[in-house]
Motif scaffolding. Structure first.
Motif, PDB file in Angstrom:
ATOM      1  N   ALA A 197     -52.191  57.471  33.975  1.00 59.32           N
ATOM      2  CA  ALA A 197     -50.759  57.527  33.664  1.00 59.32           C
ATOM      3  C   ALA A 197     -50.568  57.700  32.164  1.00 59.32           C
ATOM      4  CB  ALA A 197     -50.060  56.249  34.132  1.00 59.32           C
ATOM      5  N   THR A 198     -49.351  58.023  31.784  1.00 66.71           N
ATOM      6  CA  THR A 198     -49.021  58.082  30.363  1.00 66.71           C
ATOM      7  C   THR A 198     -48.853  56.658  29.833  1.00 66.71           C
ATOM      8  OG1 THR A 198     -46.685  58.359  30.955  1.00 66.71           O
ATOM      9  CG2 THR A 198     -47.943  60.350  30.449  1.00 66.71           C
ATOM     10  N   GLU A 199     -48.679  56.534  28.523  1.00 66.24           N
ATOM     11  CA  GLU A 199     -48.626  55.221  27.915  1.00 66.24           C
ATOM     12  C   GLU A 199     -47.292  54.535  28.206  1.00 66.24           C
ATOM     13  OE1 GLU A 199     -47.071  58.229  24.984  1.00 66.24           O
ATOM     14  OE2 GLU A 199     -48.798  58.059  26.358  1.00 66.24           O
ATOM     15  N   THR A 200     -47.304  53.204  28.107  1.00 68.49           N
ATOM     16  CA  THR A 200     -46.083  52.429  28.283  1.00 68.49           C
ATOM     17  C   THR A 200     -45.025  52.875  27.266  1.00 68.49           C
ATOM     18  OG1 THR A 200     -47.345  50.521  29.069  1.00 68.49           O
ATOM     19  CG2 THR A 200     -45.112  50.102  28.271  1.00 68.49           C
ATOM     20  N   GLY A 201     -43.797  53.023  27.735  1.00 66.22           N
ATOM     21  CA  GLY A 201     -42.717  53.500  26.877  1.00 66.22           C
ATOM     22  C   GLY A 201     -42.383  54.953  27.116  1.00 66.22           C
ATOM     23  N   CYS A 202     -43.269  55.677  27.790  1.00 67.80           N
ATOM     24  CA  CYS A 202     -43.020  57.075  28.119  1.00 67.80           C
ATOM     25  C   CYS A 202     -42.213  57.146  29.414  1.00 67.80           C
ATOM     26  CB  CYS A 202     -44.339  57.827  28.272  1.00 67.80           C
ATOM     27  SG  CYS A 202     -44.169  59.516  28.901  1.00 67.80           S
ATOM     28  N   VAL A 203     -41.330  58.141  29.507  1.00 67.74           N
ATOM     29  CA  VAL A 203     -40.493  58.261  30.699  1.00 67.74           C
ATOM     30  C   VAL A 203     -41.332  58.492  31.944  1.00 67.74           C
ATOM     31  CG1 VAL A 203     -40.100  60.745  30.412  1.00 67.74           C
ATOM     32  CG2 VAL A 203     -38.420  59.362  31.645  1.00 67.74           C
ATOM     33  N   TYR A 204     -42.457  59.211  31.816  1.00 68.31           N
ATOM     34  CA  TYR A 204     -43.312  59.440  32.980  1.00 68.31           C
ATOM     35  C   TYR A 204     -43.956  58.133  33.446  1.00 68.31           C
ATOM     36  CZ  TYR A 204     -42.840  64.374  31.740  1.00 68.31           C
ATOM     37  OH  TYR A 204     -42.337  65.612  31.439  1.00 68.31           O
ATOM     38  N   ARG A 205     -44.357  57.310  32.499  1.00 64.06           N
ATOM     39  CA  ARG A 205     -44.938  56.002  32.857  1.00 64.06           C
ATOM     40  C   ARG A 205     -43.878  55.126  33.525  1.00 64.06           C
ATOM     41  NH1 ARG A 205     -49.127  52.792  31.085  1.00 64.06           N
ATOM     42  NH2 ARG A 205     -49.099  50.839  32.247  1.00 64.06           N
ATOM     43  N   ALA A 206     -42.649  55.228  33.056  1.00 57.40           N
ATOM     44  CA  ALA A 206     -41.570  54.451  33.663  1.00 57.40           C
ATOM     45  C   ALA A 206     -41.357  54.850  35.117  1.00 57.40           C
ATOM     46  CB  ALA A 206     -40.281  54.630  32.869  1.00 57.40           C
ATOM     47  N   MET A 207     -41.531  56.137  35.420  1.00 53.85           N
ATOM     48  CA  MET A 207     -41.415  56.592  36.810  1.00 53.85           C
ATOM     49  C   MET A 207     -42.479  55.920  37.673  1.00 53.85           C
ATOM     50  SD  MET A 207     -40.910  60.686  36.434  1.00 53.85           S
ATOM     51  CE  MET A 207     -39.720  61.389  35.287  1.00 53.85           C
ATOM     52  N   VAL A 208     -43.710  55.893  37.170  1.00 53.99           N
ATOM     53  CA  VAL A 208     -44.814  55.291  37.913  1.00 53.99           C
ATOM     54  C   VAL A 208     -44.557  53.804  38.126  1.00 53.99           C
ATOM     55  CG1 VAL A 208     -47.284  54.783  37.896  1.00 53.99           C
ATOM     56  CG2 VAL A 208     -46.459  56.993  37.063  1.00 53.99           C
ATOM     57  N   ASP A 209     -44.188  53.101  37.052  1.00 52.68           N
ATOM     58  CA  ASP A 209     -43.956  51.662  37.159  1.00 52.68           C
ATOM     59  C   ASP A 209     -42.832  51.357  38.138  1.00 52.68           C
ATOM     60  OD1 ASP A 209     -45.984  51.192  35.371  1.00 52.68           O
ATOM     61  OD2 ASP A 209     -44.665  50.904  33.638  1.00 52.68           O
ATOM     62  N   LYS A 210     -41.759  52.175  38.102  1.00 52.52           N
ATOM     63  CA  LYS A 210     -40.646  51.969  39.022  1.00 52.52           C
ATOM     64  C   LYS A 210     -41.077  52.201  40.463  1.00 52.52           C
ATOM     65  CE  LYS A 210     -36.004  53.617  40.193  1.00 52.52           C
ATOM     66  NZ  LYS A 210     -34.918  54.593  39.873  1.00 52.52           N
ATOM     67  N   ALA A 211     -41.817  53.295  40.684  1.00 51.94           N
ATOM     68  CA  ALA A 211     -42.260  53.616  42.038  1.00 51.94           C
ATOM     69  C   ALA A 211     -43.164  52.521  42.593  1.00 51.94           C
ATOM     70  CB  ALA A 211     -42.982  54.964  42.048  1.00 51.94           C
ATOM     71  N   PHE A 212     -44.074  52.007  41.760  1.00 49.45           N
ATOM     72  CA  PHE A 212     -44.967  50.935  42.195  1.00 49.45           C
ATOM     73  C   PHE A 212     -44.192  49.640  42.416  1.00 49.45           C
ATOM     74  CE2 PHE A 212     -48.467  53.623  41.522  1.00 49.45           C
ATOM     75  CZ  PHE A 212     -49.629  52.992  41.920  1.00 49.45           C
ATOM     76  N   GLY A 213     -43.295  49.333  41.490  1.00 48.93           N
ATOM     77  CA  GLY A 213     -42.545  48.091  41.598  1.00 48.93           C
ATOM     78  C   GLY A 213     -41.689  48.035  42.850  1.00 48.93           C
ATOM     79  N   GLU A 214     -40.989  49.128  43.149  1.00 46.81           N
ATOM     80  CA  GLU A 214     -40.110  49.128  44.319  1.00 46.81           C
ATOM     81  C   GLU A 214     -40.896  49.241  45.616  1.00 46.81           C
ATOM     82  OE1 GLU A 214     -36.565  51.342  44.192  1.00 46.81           O
ATOM     83  OE2 GLU A 214     -36.127  50.853  42.099  1.00 46.81           O
ATOM     84  N   ALA A 215     -42.175  49.618  45.516  1.00 44.33           N
ATOM     85  CA  ALA A 215     -43.036  49.627  46.699  1.00 44.33           C
ATOM     86  C   ALA A 215     -43.722  48.276  46.893  1.00 44.33           C
ATOM     87  CB  ALA A 215     -44.087  50.733  46.583  1.00 44.33           C
ATOM     88  N   GLY A 216     -43.455  47.329  45.972  1.00 47.98           N
ATOM     89  CA  GLY A 216     -44.058  46.013  46.071  1.00 47.98           C
ATOM     90  C   GLY A 216     -45.513  45.966  45.660  1.00 47.98           C
ATOM     91  N   LEU A 217     -45.941  46.943  44.830  1.00 47.48           N
ATOM     92  CA  LEU A 217     -47.349  47.019  44.438  1.00 47.48           C
ATOM     93  C   LEU A 217     -47.629  46.413  43.073  1.00 47.48           C
ATOM     94  CD1 LEU A 217     -48.153  50.686  45.576  1.00 47.48           C
ATOM     95  CD2 LEU A 217     -48.626  48.556  46.787  1.00 47.48           C
TER      96      LEU A 217
END
Length: 310
Positions: A197-217
């Motif tokens: 993934a891209t580094e924390t603070g990047c919009v692409y990383r935010a997409m990943v974190d959101k997708a994982f978070g809302e999937a309960g991962l």
């Protein structure tokens, strides 16, 4: 107060550093220092104090800052009003975009816009989301196209000077090394996989974190952090791990078989592309033409359903 003095003042206020401010406004460091000094002389007050953290605004500087922003915006609106009285459509248009969006979505549409408005000089600026919004606020670009940023990353969301509209919804793609394309995976399996993934603070990383978070991962298990989507695709292709990115950024790699595309089983499966611009009393003719052309032609580049929302 001349606009160039106010631009230099705001650049220093934002960066807290004359050198970085000079780079932003494309001037020599000495010129920026001279402009700040000239503004302080004109106002009869010091605007900055120096500390270990850099230059910080004095109470006088804090008082000036919102007025400087408003004065520059008003000067811009005045130019737009004068331009609107001209019979021809000559002018310039500065568009900012993420590299992914510029190459995969904007390029074909801007070619058609240029053919319809040959008198408009188009400048396309490529930058990250944060830099694009900063340039937009400062009047360096007229409109920006980027992925919607989450509230914790988007300090511009409450800026009443900016307007935004969702213009496309891009699907996310779960990519894997070519040997992993035999079967889709469930959330429990993904929780055990490593991701690039891209580094924390990047919009692409935010997409990943959101997708994982809302999937309960929780947070993704990282194999590596990379500075670009191309680098992520390369690392995934080499077997470093999985990746979750906007599909438009890796469509070519998927088509070439360099990476495999699997179905992402989480609830967040897309990312919004937004068009952001500064609110103005009068739109410059070139920007008005862009909005009109976008309204008519965006269906061929973005979503067909946008036509009925315009």
């Amino acid at each position: 107060m001349h606009p160039r003095l106010l631009k230099a003042f705001l650049a220093v206020a934002r960066t807290g550093n004359v050198t970085r401010a000079a780079q932003e406004v494309n001037l020599a460091q000495s010129s920026v220092s001279d402009q700040i000094q000239a503004l302080e002389t004109e106002l009869g007050a010091g605007l900055f104090t120096r500390s270990r953290q850099g230059l910080t605004l004095t109470p006088a500087g804090e008082a000036l800052k919102p007025y400087a922003e408003d004065l520059l915006a008003l000067a811009d609106a005045a130019r737009a009003a004068v331009d609107a009285t001209k019979a021809d459509m000559a002018g310039s248009l500065s568009i900012g975009a993420l590299e992914t969006i510029a190459s995969a979505r904007l390029a074909p549409w801007l070619a058609r816009f240029r053919a319809a408005h040959a008198g408009i000089d188009i400048k396309l600026r490529i930058a990250g989301s944060g830099d694009l919004l900063r340039r937009l606020s400062d009047g360096e670009i007229d409109v920006a196209f980027c992925f919607e940023r989450p509230p914790e990353l988007d300090t511009s969301a409450s800026d009443q000077r900016l307007a935004r509209r969702v213009v496309a919804v891009e699907p996310l793609a779960l990519i894997a090394p070519p040997g992993d394309n035999h079967v889709d995976v469930d959330l429990a399996t993904l929780a055990e996989k490593h991701f690039v993934a891209t580094e924390t603070g990047c919009v692409y990383r935010a997409m990943v974190d959101k997708a994982f978070g809302e999937a309960g991962l929780g947070k993704p298990r990282l194999a590596a952090e990379a500075g670009s989507i191309d680098a992520i695709a390369g690392l995934v292709a080499a077997g470093a791990g999985f990746g979750l990115v906007p599909r438009l950024a890796v469509a070519a790699a998927i088509d070439r078989g360099e990476v495999a595309e699997l179905a992402w089983p989480g609830p967040v499966r897309s990312a919004d592309i937004v068009m952001v611009w500064r609110r103005r009393r009068v739109l410059p003719p070139s920007l008005k033409a862009l909005f009109e052309q976008f309204q008519e032609k965006c269906a061929t580049v973005f979503r067909p359903e946008l036509r009925k929302n315009k």
